[in-house]
Motif scaffolding. Structure first.
Motif, mmCIF file in Angstrom:
data_model
loop_
_atom_site.group_PDB
_atom_site.id
_atom_site.type_symbol
_atom_site.label_atom_id
_atom_site.label_comp_id
_atom_site.label_asym_id
_atom_site.label_seq_id
_atom_site.Cartn_x
_atom_site.Cartn_y
_atom_site.Cartn_z
ATOM 1 N N LEU A 45 0.697 -1.141 -0.033
ATOM 2 C CA LEU A 45 0.087 0.056 0.024
ATOM 3 C C LEU A 45 0.831 1.373 -0.029
ATOM 4 O O LEU A 45 2.053 1.175 0.500
ATOM 5 C CB LEU A 45 -1.145 -0.015 1.059
ATOM 6 N N GLY A 46 0.160 2.388 -0.459
ATOM 7 C CA GLY A 46 0.753 3.533 -0.558
ATOM 8 C C GLY A 46 -0.202 4.607 -0.356
ATOM 9 O O GLY A 46 -1.108 4.628 -0.641
ATOM 10 N N VAL A 47 0.257 6.136 0.223
ATOM 11 C CA VAL A 47 -0.615 6.952 0.298
ATOM 12 C C VAL A 47 0.104 8.350 -0.450
ATOM 13 O O VAL A 47 1.265 8.649 -0.122
ATOM 14 C CB VAL A 47 -0.784 7.513 1.785
ATOM 15 N N ASP A 48 -0.814 9.092 -1.176
ATOM 16 C CA ASP A 48 -0.509 10.161 -1.777
ATOM 17 C C ASP A 48 -1.518 10.937 -1.938
ATOM 18 O O ASP A 48 -2.481 10.505 -2.553
ATOM 19 C CB ASP A 48 0.537 9.999 -2.999
ATOM 20 N N ARG A 49 -1.637 12.357 -1.855
ATOM 21 C CA ARG A 49 -2.436 13.593 -2.360
ATOM 22 C C ARG A 49 -3.743 13.107 -1.807
ATOM 23 O O ARG A 49 -4.935 13.146 -2.388
ATOM 24 C CB ARG A 49 -2.835 13.486 -3.923
ATOM 25 N N GLY A 50 -3.928 12.451 -0.731
ATOM 26 C CA GLY A 50 -5.337 12.074 -0.015
ATOM 27 C C GLY A 50 -6.060 10.609 -0.653
ATOM 28 O O GLY A 50 -7.118 10.500 0.024
ATOM 29 N N PHE A 51 -4.938 9.895 -1.338
ATOM 30 C CA PHE A 51 -5.544 8.741 -1.782
ATOM 31 C C PHE A 51 -4.452 7.611 -1.256
ATOM 32 O O PHE A 51 -3.420 7.795 -1.189
ATOM 33 C CB PHE A 51 -5.588 8.600 -3.326
ATOM 34 N N LEU A 52 -5.343 6.416 -0.950
ATOM 35 C CA LEU A 52 -4.597 5.189 -0.477
ATOM 36 C C LEU A 52 -4.752 4.132 -1.439
ATOM 37 O O LEU A 52 -5.951 3.985 -1.965
ATOM 38 C CB LEU A 52 -5.323 4.782 0.904
ATOM 39 N N PHE A 53 -3.502 3.583 -2.251
ATOM 40 C CA PHE A 53 -3.641 2.616 -3.035
ATOM 41 C C PHE A 53 -3.131 1.288 -2.379
ATOM 42 O O PHE A 53 -2.258 1.168 -1.443
ATOM 43 C CB PHE A 53 -2.454 2.952 -4.198
ATOM 44 N N VAL A 54 -4.037 0.362 -2.439
ATOM 45 C CA VAL A 54 -3.879 -1.086 -1.943
ATOM 46 C C VAL A 54 -3.910 -2.075 -3.032
ATOM 47 O O VAL A 54 -4.950 -2.320 -3.506
ATOM 48 C CB VAL A 54 -4.770 -1.264 -0.752
ATOM 49 N N THR A 55 -2.776 -2.822 -3.115
ATOM 50 C CA THR A 55 -2.988 -3.949 -3.995
ATOM 51 C C THR A 55 -3.838 -5.021 -3.264
ATOM 52 O O THR A 55 -3.950 -5.140 -2.139
ATOM 53 C CB THR A 55 -1.482 -4.717 -4.356
ATOM 54 N N ASN A 56 -4.578 -5.622 -4.163
ATOM 55 C CA ASN A 56 -5.774 -6.815 -3.777
ATOM 56 C C ASN A 56 -5.465 -7.890 -4.631
ATOM 57 O O ASN A 56 -6.390 -8.455 -5.004
ATOM 58 C CB ASN A 56 -7.053 -6.119 -3.727
ATOM 59 N N GLY A 57 -4.347 -8.395 -4.973
ATOM 60 C CA GLY A 57 -4.151 -9.658 -5.441
ATOM 61 C C GLY A 57 -4.729 -9.783 -6.936
ATOM 62 O O GLY A 57 -4.705 -8.636 -7.444
ATOM 63 N N PRO A 58 -5.237 -10.766 -7.392
ATOM 64 C CA PRO A 58 -6.187 -10.918 -8.626
ATOM 65 C C PRO A 58 -6.986 -9.630 -8.946
ATOM 66 O O PRO A 58 -7.394 -9.694 -9.923
ATOM 67 C CB PRO A 58 -6.481 -12.303 -8.617
ATOM 68 N N GLN A 59 -7.742 -9.283 -7.831
ATOM 69 C CA GLN A 59 -8.599 -8.366 -7.968
ATOM 70 C C GLN A 59 -8.169 -6.929 -8.460
ATOM 71 O O GLN A 59 -8.985 -6.216 -8.729
ATOM 72 C CB GLN A 59 -9.387 -8.050 -6.586
ATOM 73 N N GLY A 60 -6.793 -6.528 -8.237
ATOM 74 C CA GLY A 60 -6.236 -5.489 -8.902
ATOM 75 C C GLY A 60 -5.782 -4.491 -7.863
ATOM 76 O O GLY A 60 -5.207 -5.069 -6.876
ATOM 77 N N VAL A 61 -6.104 -3.094 -8.043
ATOM 78 C CA VAL A 61 -5.493 -2.411 -6.885
ATOM 79 C C VAL A 61 -6.919 -1.473 -6.485
ATOM 80 O O VAL A 61 -7.507 -1.143 -7.558
ATOM 81 C CB VAL A 61 -4.288 -1.310 -7.592
ATOM 82 N N ASP A 62 -6.926 -1.341 -5.440
ATOM 83 C CA ASP A 62 -8.120 -0.597 -4.902
ATOM 84 C C ASP A 62 -7.691 0.821 -4.591
ATOM 85 O O ASP A 62 -6.519 0.793 -3.890
ATOM 86 C CB ASP A 62 -8.772 -1.315 -3.579
ATOM 87 N N VAL A 63 -8.346 1.886 -4.948
ATOM 88 C CA VAL A 63 -7.878 3.189 -4.639
ATOM 89 C C VAL A 63 -8.980 3.780 -3.513
ATOM 90 O O VAL A 63 -10.416 3.744 -4.000
ATOM 91 C CB VAL A 63 -7.943 4.172 -5.885
ATOM 92 N N PHE A 64 -8.564 4.238 -2.352
ATOM 93 C CA PHE A 64 -9.549 5.116 -1.271
ATOM 94 C C PHE A 64 -9.198 6.516 -1.217
ATOM 95 O O PHE A 64 -8.008 6.785 -1.265
ATOM 96 C CB PHE A 64 -9.341 4.097 -0.085
ATOM 97 N N ASP A 65 -10.246 7.100 -1.110
ATOM 98 C CA ASP A 65 -10.033 8.525 -0.669
ATOM 99 C C ASP A 65 -9.976 8.703 0.709
ATOM 100 O O ASP A 65 -10.945 8.121 1.485
ATOM 101 C CB ASP A 65 -11.227 9.307 -1.115
ATOM 102 N N VAL A 66 -8.824 8.897 1.096
ATOM 103 C CA VAL A 66 -8.521 8.920 2.823
ATOM 104 C C VAL A 66 -8.223 10.327 3.262
ATOM 105 O O VAL A 66 -7.665 10.511 4.293
ATOM 106 C CB VAL A 66 -7.252 8.064 3.325
ATOM 107 N N ARG A 67 -9.186 11.433 2.558
ATOM 108 C CA ARG A 67 -8.974 12.936 3.040
ATOM 109 C C ARG A 67 -9.597 12.756 4.600
ATOM 110 O O ARG A 67 -9.139 13.632 5.400
ATOM 111 C CB ARG A 67 -9.346 13.781 2.093
ATOM 112 N N GLN A 68 -10.447 11.878 4.890
ATOM 113 C CA GLN A 68 -10.744 11.718 6.036
ATOM 114 C C GLN A 68 -10.429 10.140 6.664
ATOM 115 O O GLN A 68 -11.208 9.278 6.257
ATOM 116 C CB GLN A 68 -12.414 11.985 6.062
ATOM 117 N N PRO A 69 -9.301 10.201 7.101
ATOM 118 C CA PRO A 69 -8.783 9.051 7.333
ATOM 119 C C PRO A 69 -9.424 7.726 8.049
ATOM 120 O O PRO A 69 -9.382 6.704 7.771
ATOM 121 C CB PRO A 69 -7.401 9.061 7.973
ATOM 122 N N GLU A 70 -10.439 8.213 8.832
ATOM 123 C CA GLU A 70 -11.344 7.193 9.648
ATOM 124 C C GLU A 70 -12.511 6.868 9.003
ATOM 125 O O GLU A 70 -13.303 6.213 9.411
ATOM 126 C CB GLU A 70 -11.588 7.810 10.972
#
Length: 129
Positions: A45-70
């Motif tokens: 995983l990695g965070v930049d510009r308020g977005f969290l990128f998480v690898t999810n195996g064969p499902q690809g990469v999920d992108v989360f808006d974490v400007r409100q982290p909780e």
């Protein structure tokens, strides 16, 4: 103030979990779990510009808006690759996957692929006795 952690079940684990966890680490000696997101096979995983990128195996990469982290919000799923790690930096995402190294531009949406460096499949070595 927040830490992102992925937990993934491995072969042979009986009671493992597959999830993204978000901790409040304002007080490092007492981190507090704030949110859990169930996933299929989370990894790098990695965070930049308020977005969290998480690898999810064969499902690809999920992108989360974490400007409100909780309160992470899934905003995109990059399908078609089996990623295991990511490096987001200044609007460019590098994804290492089973079949190559990918680059994506996320400075503007939708995310678009910039390049791919293929990695040929390895041949299994046969040992003779």
């Amino acid at each position: 103030t927040h830490a992102y952690v992925t937990l993934r079940t491995a072969p042979g684990c009986r009671e493992g979990v597959n999830e993204l966890r978000i901790y409040d680490v304002t007080h490092p000696r007492a981190p507090a779990l704030r949110h859990t997101v169930p996933m299929q096979s989370p990894g790098g995983l990695g965070v930049d510009r308020g977005f969290l990128f998480v690898t999810n195996g064969p499902q690809g990469v999920d992108v989360f808006d974490v400007r409100q982290p909780e309160q992470p919000r899934l905003v995109a799923r990059m399908e078609g690759l089996d990623g295991y790690d990511v490096i987001p930096n200044a609007g460019v995402l590098v994804v290492s996957a089973t079949d190559g190294i990918y680059q994506y531009d996320y400075r503007q949406w939708p995310i678009r692929q910039l390049s791919r460096i293929p990695i040929p499949a390895r041949k299994k070595r046969v040992t003779r006795r």
